[in-house]
Design a protein around this motif. Structure first.
Motif, mmCIF file in Angstrom:
data_model
loop_
_atom_site.group_PDB
_atom_site.id
_atom_site.type_symbol
_atom_site.label_atom_id
_atom_site.label_comp_id
_atom_site.label_asym_id
_atom_site.label_seq_id
_atom_site.Cartn_x
_atom_site.Cartn_y
_atom_site.Cartn_z
ATOM 1 N N GLY A 113 0.825 -1.202 0.000
ATOM 2 C CA GLY A 113 0.000 0.000 0.000
ATOM 3 C C GLY A 113 0.861 1.254 0.000
ATOM 4 O O GLY A 113 1.978 1.264 0.530
ATOM 5 N N HIS A 114 0.348 2.307 -0.597
ATOM 6 C CA HIS A 114 1.131 3.549 -0.723
ATOM 7 C C HIS A 114 0.219 4.747 -1.002
ATOM 8 O O HIS A 114 -0.911 4.579 -1.451
ATOM 9 N N PHE A 115 0.756 5.923 -0.736
ATOM 10 C CA PHE A 115 0.173 7.179 -1.225
ATOM 11 C C PHE A 115 0.881 7.547 -2.525
ATOM 12 O O PHE A 115 2.034 7.167 -2.730
ATOM 13 N N HIS A 116 0.238 8.308 -3.373
ATOM 14 C CA HIS A 116 0.919 8.976 -4.482
ATOM 15 C C HIS A 116 1.351 10.337 -3.959
ATOM 16 O O HIS A 116 0.525 11.082 -3.422
ATOM 17 N N VAL A 117 2.634 10.650 -4.104
ATOM 18 C CA VAL A 117 3.132 11.883 -3.493
ATOM 19 C C VAL A 117 2.594 13.104 -4.220
ATOM 20 O O VAL A 117 1.961 13.966 -3.631
ATOM 21 N N GLU A 171 5.349 9.804 -7.800
ATOM 22 C CA GLU A 171 6.239 9.207 -6.802
ATOM 23 C C GLU A 171 5.389 8.434 -5.813
ATOM 24 O O GLU A 171 4.340 8.931 -5.376
ATOM 25 N N HIS A 172 5.804 7.223 -5.466
ATOM 26 C CA HIS A 172 5.033 6.392 -4.539
ATOM 27 C C HIS A 172 5.602 6.524 -3.129
ATOM 28 O O HIS A 172 6.796 6.316 -2.924
ATOM 29 N N ASP A 173 4.751 6.863 -2.184
ATOM 30 C CA ASP A 173 5.172 6.996 -0.784
ATOM 31 C C ASP A 173 4.724 5.740 -0.018
ATOM 32 O O ASP A 173 3.563 5.605 0.356
ATOM 33 N N ASP A 197 -4.574 10.445 -9.759
ATOM 34 C CA ASP A 197 -5.609 9.442 -9.529
ATOM 35 C C ASP A 197 -5.183 8.125 -10.173
ATOM 36 O O ASP A 197 -4.203 8.074 -10.918
ATOM 37 N N GLU A 198 -5.938 7.092 -9.892
ATOM 38 C CA GLU A 198 -5.602 5.772 -10.441
ATOM 39 C C GLU A 198 -6.881 4.971 -10.641
ATOM 40 O O GLU A 198 -7.833 5.119 -9.880
ATOM 41 N N ILE A 199 -6.851 4.125 -11.671
ATOM 42 C CA ILE A 199 -7.986 3.218 -11.916
ATOM 43 C C ILE A 199 -7.495 1.787 -11.797
ATOM 44 O O ILE A 199 -6.440 1.446 -12.344
ATOM 45 N N TYR A 200 -8.244 0.969 -11.064
ATOM 46 C CA TYR A 200 -7.980 -0.463 -10.991
ATOM 47 C C TYR A 200 -9.111 -1.182 -11.730
ATOM 48 O O TYR A 200 -10.296 -0.882 -11.492
ATOM 49 N N VAL A 201 -8.752 -2.121 -12.583
ATOM 50 C CA VAL A 201 -9.741 -2.936 -13.290
ATOM 51 C C VAL A 201 -9.486 -4.390 -12.906
ATOM 52 O O VAL A 201 -8.383 -4.910 -13.114
ATOM 53 N N ALA A 224 -4.390 6.834 0.123
ATOM 54 C CA ALA A 224 -3.498 5.668 0.076
ATOM 55 C C ALA A 224 -4.336 4.450 -0.272
ATOM 56 O O ALA A 224 -5.518 4.383 0.089
ATOM 57 N N HIS A 225 -3.725 3.485 -0.952
ATOM 58 C CA HIS A 225 -4.487 2.315 -1.371
ATOM 59 C C HIS A 225 -3.702 1.033 -1.136
ATOM 60 O O HIS A 225 -2.499 0.966 -1.398
ATOM 61 N N ARG A 226 -4.407 0.049 -0.621
ATOM 62 C CA ARG A 226 -3.874 -1.297 -0.350
ATOM 63 C C ARG A 226 -4.911 -2.292 -0.823
ATOM 64 O O ARG A 226 -6.106 -2.153 -0.527
HETATM 65 MN MN MN Z 1 -1.016 3.576 -6.758
#
Ligand code: MN
Ligand code: F6R
Length: 189
Positions: free
Chosen positions: A90-94, A159-161, A98-102, A137-139
């Motif tokens: 899991g991470h935040f985007h710094v 950047e991934h935090d 946005d992001e899409i999961y399919v 943040a997403h996990r």
């Molecule tokens: Mn992500």
């Protein structure tokens, strides 16, 4: 900068992503994720015999113009550590992005949290999509009996935090209950 030749097409299968020229392959084993799990006794017991792969992902990260798209395929193996299902770090985007999961196959939950501590859990079912707004943040958690396979697409130059999640954890966990997965408070976060 990836060395993929654009344009291209490929199938939503790990073999197809693995063979992409310039793909970044990341394999996460239990030993990479020790503090993530609630049951440290179970972690120790498993690691005494084995260091199982919990998930793998194959990604093309774009670092050029703002119009590009980064993308990847993640495969979380089915299983639990104690009563807690396999999950990603899991991470935040710094920077905002946005992001899409399919979801390609399998069943799971997408856990989300803001830096202020607001949380959500979204169901992941085959053919479903989840939208992750920047700032959350997403996990991902595999709650099924088979691999959870999903495509993710995000903007370039993100950047991934991972540190914030590693330090504070997620305020919610997904555990096996009597009638299936339950989302519980994380009393260690
Ligand atoms: Mn992500
Ligand atoms: C990219 C993204 C996914 C994850 C992947 C593995 O922004 O969210 O492609 O990177 O599912 O999870 P992590 O990166 O948390 O180990």
């Amino acid at each position: 900068m990836s060395s993929v030749q654009f344009p291209f097409n490929l199938t939503l299968e790990s073999e197809a992503f693995q063979s992409l020229h310039g793909v970044n392959t990341i394999i996460r084993r239990l030993s990479d994720m020790i503090p993530c799990f609630a049951d440290q006794q179970a972690v120790k017991q498993i690691l005494a015999e084995d260091d199982p792969i919990l998930y793998e992902f194959w990604e093309i990260e774009q670092e050029g113009s703002a119009g590009e798209l980064s993308f990847g395929l993640t495969r979380i193996h089915a299983g639990k550590i104690g009563k807690e299902y396999h999950m990603t770090k899991g991470h935040f985007h710094v920077t905002d992005g946005d992001e899409i999961y399919v979801v390609v196959s399998g069943h799971g939950l997408l856990l989300l949290q803001t830096r202020e501590g607001e949380t959500r859990s979204l169901e992941m079912v085959p053919g479903g999509i989840c939208y992750v707004p920047g700032g959350w943040a997403h996990r991902t958690v595999n709650t099924g009996n088979d691999n959870l396979l999903f495509l993710s697409i995000w903007p370039p130059n993100i950047e991934h935090d991972y540190e914030t999640v590693a330090k504070h954890g997620f305020p919610i966990r997904v555990m096996e209950g009597a009638d299936g997965p339950i989302v519980t408070d994380n009393d260690q976060s």
